[in-house]
Structures are given as C-alpha cells and as structure tokens.
Scaffold this motif. Structure first.
Motif, short mmCIF file in Angstrom:
data_model
loop_
_atom_site.label_atom_id
_atom_site.label_comp_id
_atom_site.label_asym_id
_atom_site.label_seq_id
_atom_site.Cartn_x
_atom_site.Cartn_y
_atom_site.Cartn_z
N UNK A 364 0.85 -1.20 0.06
CA UNK A 364 -0.20 -0.23 0.57
C UNK A 364 0.79 0.96 0.42
N UNK A 365 0.43 2.56 -1.03
CA UNK A 365 1.46 3.74 -0.60
C UNK A 365 2.07 3.83 0.62
N UNK A 366 0.86 4.11 1.79
CA UNK A 366 1.55 4.35 3.15
C UNK A 366 3.29 4.10 3.57
N UNK A 367 2.51 2.39 3.03
CA UNK A 367 3.99 2.08 3.80
C UNK A 367 5.27 2.04 2.75
N UNK A 368 4.73 1.97 0.84
CA UNK A 368 5.98 1.96 0.47
C UNK A 368 6.56 3.50 0.83
N UNK A 369 5.63 4.28 1.00
CA UNK A 369 6.74 5.52 1.51
C UNK A 369 7.00 4.94 2.53
N UNK A 370 7.08 4.88 3.47
CA UNK A 370 7.87 4.13 4.56
C UNK A 370 9.03 3.56 4.81
N UNK A 371 8.50 2.42 3.35
CA UNK A 371 10.46 1.51 2.63
C UNK A 371 11.01 2.32 2.03
N UNK A 372 10.16 3.57 0.67
CA UNK A 372 11.49 4.78 0.44
C UNK A 372 12.22 4.69 1.43
N UNK A 373 11.58 5.89 2.56
CA UNK A 373 12.43 7.01 3.42
C UNK A 373 13.18 5.71 4.36
N UNK A 374 12.96 4.20 3.81
CA UNK A 374 14.30 4.07 4.82
C UNK A 374 14.98 2.61 4.11
N UNK A 375 14.97 3.60 2.94
CA UNK A 375 16.39 3.10 1.65
C UNK A 375 16.82 4.25 1.70
N UNK A 376 16.28 4.87 1.42
CA UNK A 376 17.36 6.32 1.50
C UNK A 376 18.24 7.08 2.25
N UNK A 377 17.51 6.73 3.89
CA UNK A 377 18.37 6.49 4.87
C UNK A 377 19.60 5.75 5.46
N UNK A 378 19.00 4.74 4.31
CA UNK A 378 20.72 3.45 4.59
C UNK A 378 21.27 4.04 3.56
N UNK A 379 20.69 4.46 2.31
CA UNK A 379 21.86 5.44 1.29
C UNK A 379 22.76 6.14 2.03
N UNK A 380 22.13 7.38 2.60
CA UNK A 380 23.17 8.44 3.39
C UNK A 380 23.71 7.64 3.95
N UNK A 381 23.73 6.47 4.66
CA UNK A 381 24.52 5.70 5.37
C UNK A 381 25.76 5.21 4.87
N UNK A 382 25.30 4.57 3.41
CA UNK A 382 26.71 4.39 3.11
C UNK A 382 27.85 5.30 1.78
N UNK A 383 26.60 6.29 1.95
CA UNK A 383 27.03 7.21 1.28
C UNK A 383 28.02 7.96 2.56
N UNK A 384 27.75 8.83 3.44
CA UNK A 384 28.35 8.60 4.99
C UNK A 384 29.96 8.00 4.39
N UNK A 385 29.87 6.10 4.59
CA UNK A 385 30.78 5.60 4.72
C UNK A 385 31.79 6.00 3.74
N UNK A 386 31.50 5.43 2.46
CA UNK A 386 32.52 6.30 1.30
C UNK A 386 33.02 7.92 1.59
N UNK A 387 32.21 9.21 1.84
CA UNK A 387 32.95 10.31 2.33
C UNK A 387 34.12 10.05 3.05
N UNK A 388 33.79 9.68 4.50
CA UNK A 388 34.69 9.14 5.45
C UNK A 388 36.19 8.97 4.97
#
Length: 451
Positions: A364-388
């Motif tokens: 459902x759209x609400x759950x989908x958006x919550x999972x998309x947000x979680x994906x973006x948070x993980x993407x930032x986590x990995x980007x921070x690792x490469x940036x360090x």
C-alpha cells in the motif's frame, strides 16, 4: 434408548475437578504473562521527558544509553521467533530484497587498476561487515532492535567494522547543539584470558570537527581515543533534539505480545471446551452421588447412559465450538501499522486482505513510502562511509520493491500496442517472457494485426 446411545464421551466427576484445577493453574500463569505485557507497554512512556542541563555535553535528550540497552534487551530475543521476526524479515525484504546498485563499485571493463571505491566494496572483510546481502540483513535487524547502527571506518586501512550498541557505554555531544553526537564510548571484552581483557575506547564520529584529543578524562579515569577511525552512525526514528535513535521494533512490540497472549488464552478456551462436554442435572443429593459413581465407571467412546427418573444429561452449550481466533486480528493490525507493513504480510494470512487480489499483491502507498524513506536513510549511511574514506558520495539506486506481474505487464503491452511498432511490440513481449529472440523477426500473425 436409541437417543442415549449416541453420546460420545462422558467425563468422570473427579477427573473433571482435576481438569478444572489444571485450567486454573494455567490461568494464573497467563495472568502473570499479561502483567509482563502491560509492563512492556509502559516503555511507550520511557525516555520522552527531555533531560535538562546539557551544557556539559554529557547529558542527553530523549532516550539515554541505558534505556536503549533495556529496550534492546526486550526486543532482541523476540526477533529470533514470532511476530517481531516476521516484521524485521519484511523490512529486510522490502528494503534489500531486490538489491541495490552503488555507482563506481562495478568491475571496470578496462585493464587499469580498480578504483579505491571498488577496492573498498569488494574487500572480503568489508563485505562481511556491511556490503554483503547477509550483512545488510543483520544491519537491518540492529536498526529494528536498537535503532542505532554503528560502523567503524578505518581511514588508514580502509577497513569497515561494526559495533553492537550493547558495547556502547557513553556518548559525548556538541555542547552548543546537543543533538549532535561527536563521540561514543565503547567497552568490550577481548576474551583473551588476561586480567586486562576488558578494553575501553572513545571513537569520534563523522560530525566532529576540529583538533582531536588523544583521550577523555572523567571522574579521574582516562580513556584513550581510538586513532585513525571514525564512527558512521544511523540513528533511526529520532525527534528534533534527541541524540540516540529509537528501535523500529519498539512501536509494535507490545501489540505483538498482546496478540500472542490472546492466542494463548484461546488455546486454553479450546482445551476447556474439548474437556468438559456434558453436564448431569439431579434433583437430589443422593442422585448426585449416584451419578458420580456411574460416570466414574464409564470409559472409551460411544458409551450408553442409563439415567434414573429425575436425572437429565445434556451437552454443554459451548460443546463443539471453537475459539474465534480471527477476532484477534485487529490487535495484530495495530502491530502491523506500527511497523509499516500490511496485516496480511505480518500474519502471512491472505484472508486479512479481504480476498482481494490487488491487496494481496501490492504494498500500500503509505507502507511503500515508509520503506522508500528507510532506503534513503540507508543510502545516506553508505554515502557517509565512502565520504569518510575520501571516496565521495556515490549514487545509490535501489531496485523496485515488487517484481512486476507478467500477466499484468502483458495486458499493459496489449493495451498500448497501438502506439508500438511491430519491432517494439515483439521486443517488449520477448523481454517480459524472458525469451531469447530477434525482435526484427516479425511473425505473420503480428504483421497482420493492423490489416
């Protein structure tokens, strides 16, 4: 007579009393477990009062380290089995199940040496810690259990390790902006058999700017700062001003426990309905005693009851019925809502979708958006690792949550066929059906579609 011969089973009175006593004991145990669930629900009220006096940089707002440890201790064993395990598996499946692509980590087609980003990604130690499929699933569980995922990045060796939050004993924050964690205190046992096996180190985070200290001293105890390493942290579900993250699993945990207790009560009810099937009504005390003797001698199934005048044998009104377990589904729905998954997925029960094909096969759209947000948070986590590591912030792309349904894809191609050339039409069909073929070879039936 013939009617009495159809009686299937009768319970001796002394056995019935024993069964009732047993059920009372089971009820007491369930009452104790319900009390535990109620105590768990009080976690909703823990740690939400803001703590004042943060100027020293040693005080926190929101949940503190000990409270995160206490919550993690509740959730961790439940992730091994039951509804919380199903929830975190669903999170892992939605976020990581279809994979993701990190720009620059692919194998180069040329003969040159691999890039630093590629070396970091394929390193076997780094794969085990953060990049492999199993590592990502484990990190997702850490987020679900503690809400705080910590990766230690060694800028010298380019190695990445992770720290379980239960090894964190303290946090230092920016005195001017206390929601910024600038260092974590780690304590762990090396288990090398020596008296000094327990070690303590401070680790600076990516947010720290300025000259590094070599150690921190508090209450006369000096703890060194680890050299050449930086912590990259993901702090989930924070509010403005909060320092530490909050576990994904916390929101729905008490509802999951309540649902489990309802099922246990239902099982006790079913056992009760199965064990006590008949009642005998007597008009006199002597009749009661006589019935007790007669019933005690009955055995097996299909026995015949011979009743004296004034005695009546009848089935208990609830005999043959079962506990309505489906009535507990709204309680499970509260857990599903808190964890941003569907009740059908959480219970693995298609009837929770109302027998709807679309509901059963769509996020459902609400759950989908919550999972998309979680994906973006993980993407930032990995980007921070490469940036360090000085390797920039590469683009990270996740595959769609759900594999397209081939039947519906074919319907879409058919409906849009008027806008497709013969070659495009054939190429689309070959792609959906995963057939190796030449799209320029047009079958006669396809050539005739516009005639």
């Amino acid at each position: 007579d013939q009617g009495d011969s159809r009686i299937t089973e009768m319970i001796p009175s002394d056995q019935m009393q024993a069964e009732i006593a047993s059920l009372r004991g089971e009820n007491e145990l369930l009452q104790e477990s319900i009390a535990e669930v109620r105590a768990m629900m009080s976690y909703d009220d823990q740690g939400w009062a803001l703590i004042s006096g943060i100027a020293s940089g040693d005080r926190l707002e929101g949940l503190d380290v000990d409270e995160v440890h206490a919550i993690s201790g509740k959730i961790s064993p439940r992730v091994a089995a039951g509804m919380p395990k199903r929830a975190v598996d669903l999170h892992s499946g939605f976020v990581w199940g279809r994979g993701c692509y990190i720009e620059g980590t692919e194998k180069s087609s040329g003969r040159g040496a691999p890039t630093g980003l590629r070396k970091t990604y394929v390193d076997s130690s780094n794969q085990d810690s953060v990049f492999s499929d199993s590592a990502r699933e484990e990190l997702q569980k850490e987020r679900f259990i503690s809400g705080n995922v910590l990766a230690v990045v060694n800028t010298k060796t380019k190695k990445i390790d992770r720290i379980p939050f239960n090894q964190i004993k303290g946090v230092k924050v920016d005195p001017d902006f206390p929601e910024k964690s600038i260092a974590y205190l780690r304590e762990w046992d090396t288990q090398d058999g020596t008296k000094d096996s327990v070690k303590r180190r401070w680790y600076y985070t990516k947010r720290f700017e300025g000259a590094r200290q070599k150690s921190f001293t508090k209450d006369g105890i000096t703890v060194p700062v680890a050299a050449d390493v930086v912590i990259v942290d993901l702090r989930a579900n924070r509010q403005v001003g909060h320092v530490l993250g909050i576990a994904d699993g916390l929101a729905g945990l008490h509802w999951a426990e309540a649902y489990g207790q309802i099922l246990q009560y239902g099982q006790v009810v079913n056992e009760s309905l199965a064990k006590i099937l008949f009642k005998v009504t007597n008009k006199t005390k002597q009749g009661v005693q006589s019935t007790g003797v007669k019933i005690a001698n009955f055995g097996g199934h299909g026995a015949t009851a011979s009743m004296a005048e004034g005695q009546e044998l009848s089935a208990v009104s609830t005999a043959g019925r079962g506990y309505e377990f489906a009535n507990a589904r709204p309680v499970a729905a509260m857990a599903a809502m808190a964890w941003n998954v569907s009740n059908m997925d959480l219970l693995n029960d298609s009837s929770a979708a109302g027998s709807s094909y679309g509901s059963a096969n769509a996020l459902v759209p609400g759950n989908r958006n919550a999972m998309l947000l979680m994906q973006r948070e993980w993407a930032d986590f990995y980007k921070d690792i490469f940036e360090v590591l000085g390797q920039g912030r590469p683009t990270i792309v996740f595959e769609p949550f759900e594999a397209p349904d081939k039947y519906r894809e074919m319907q879409a191609i058919k409906l849009g066929s008027d806008a497709l050339s013969d070659e495009e039409y054939r190429m689309s069909v070959l792609d959906v059906l995963d057939i190796v073929g030449d799209s320029s070879e047009i079958p006669d039936m396809l050539k005739m579609r516009n005639q």
